[in-house]
Design a protein around this motif. Structure first.
Motif, PDB file in Angstrom:
ATOM      1  N   ARG A 195     -42.125 -45.087  56.300  1.00 52.25           N
ATOM      2  CA  ARG A 195     -42.594 -46.240  57.076  1.00 52.25           C
ATOM      3  C   ARG A 195     -42.688 -45.958  58.573  1.00 52.25           C
ATOM      4  O   ARG A 195     -43.623 -46.411  59.233  1.00 52.25           O
ATOM      5  N   TYR A 196     -41.717 -45.235  59.127  1.00 50.77           N
ATOM      6  CA  TYR A 196     -41.630 -45.107  60.583  1.00 50.77           C
ATOM      7  C   TYR A 196     -41.979 -43.736  61.138  1.00 50.77           C
ATOM      8  O   TYR A 196     -41.872 -43.518  62.337  1.00 50.77           O
ATOM      9  N   THR A 197     -42.388 -42.795  60.289  1.00 50.49           N
ATOM     10  CA  THR A 197     -42.800 -41.479  60.792  1.00 50.49           C
ATOM     11  C   THR A 197     -44.133 -41.103  60.166  1.00 50.49           C
ATOM     12  O   THR A 197     -44.621 -41.756  59.238  1.00 50.49           O
ATOM     13  N   ASP A 198     -44.677 -40.046  60.690  1.00 50.90           N
ATOM     14  CA  ASP A 198     -45.927 -39.514  60.129  1.00 50.90           C
ATOM     15  C   ASP A 198     -45.680 -38.321  59.206  1.00 50.90           C
ATOM     16  O   ASP A 198     -46.598 -37.566  58.891  1.00 50.90           O
ATOM     17  N   ILE A 199     -44.446 -38.151  58.788  1.00 49.55           N
ATOM     18  CA  ILE A 199     -44.109 -37.041  57.891  1.00 49.55           C
ATOM     19  C   ILE A 199     -44.778 -37.308  56.544  1.00 49.55           C
ATOM     20  O   ILE A 199     -44.680 -38.412  56.001  1.00 49.55           O
TER      21      ILE A 199
END
Length: 190
Positions: free
Chosen positions: A49-53
């Motif tokens: 949700r909170y990273t672009d990984i």
């Protein structure tokens, strides 16, 4: 001799005890695994949700965080009564089998994400959990068989000692020399 005193009479009771111990082990393993599952899913979802990984990489990172949590639970609760003599060996094997479990887990997620294009948050969670379930079967077997080795139980150690005593060669009794017997006989007459 009554049946209960024979080894065959005790085999049912021994089996019940072993099954009871296995049931407790599975319950403890499951409790630690449930905590690991919550950690794994929570970290995965936070990363998604909170990273672009990418999905699989984030899932792999979450798996390694859960593996570290699980080691503490397994070592100090589930398998606290097991052999603690070779911690380096134990940790090495734990990480090795955990890595194999991670490959199984990520293989399912990878196939769903890149093979079928199922990468919505719900689908990713479903296949992450499915992969964890399959990997858990492998991990349970490998951890109890190779990582957290059981100490021999007291009964088997005693029975091995009894067997060794039964097999030991008796020391022959050497008769006293005849002269010593005569001297003792002469002394007894006086």
């Amino acid at each position: 001799m009554p049946d209960s005193a024979t080894p065959r009479g005790n085999s049912g009771q021994g089996l019940r005890v072993r099954l009871d111990l296995l049931g407790r082990e599975i319950a403890k393993f499951g409790a630690v695994g449930a905590v690991g599952l919550v950690v794994n899913i929570a970290v995965s979802n936070l990363l998604w949700r909170y990273t672009d990984i990418p999905t699989v990489r984030a899932g792999l990172l979450a798996t390694f965080v859960a593996i570290l949590c699980n080691y503490v639970g397994f070592r100090y609760w589930t398998y606290r009564d097991r052999d603690k003599s070779g911690r380096t060996r134990e940790l090495t094997l734990f990480l090795l089998f955990s890595a194999v479990g991670a490959v199984i887990e990520m293989g399912v997620l990878y196939a769903a994400t890149y093979g079928f294009g199922w990468d919505t948050p719900v689908q990713s969670n479903v296949f992450k959990i499915l992969g964890i379930g399959i990997a858990t079967l492998f991990r349970f077997w490998s951890y109890r068989s190779w990582v957290f080795k059981a100490l021999p139980d007291k009964e088997s150690v005693l029975s091995e000692a009894e067997a060794a005593a039964a097999v030991s060669v008796p020391v022959p009794v050497v008769p006293a020399p005849a002269a010593a017997v005569r001297v003792e006989a002469d002394t007894a007459r006086r």
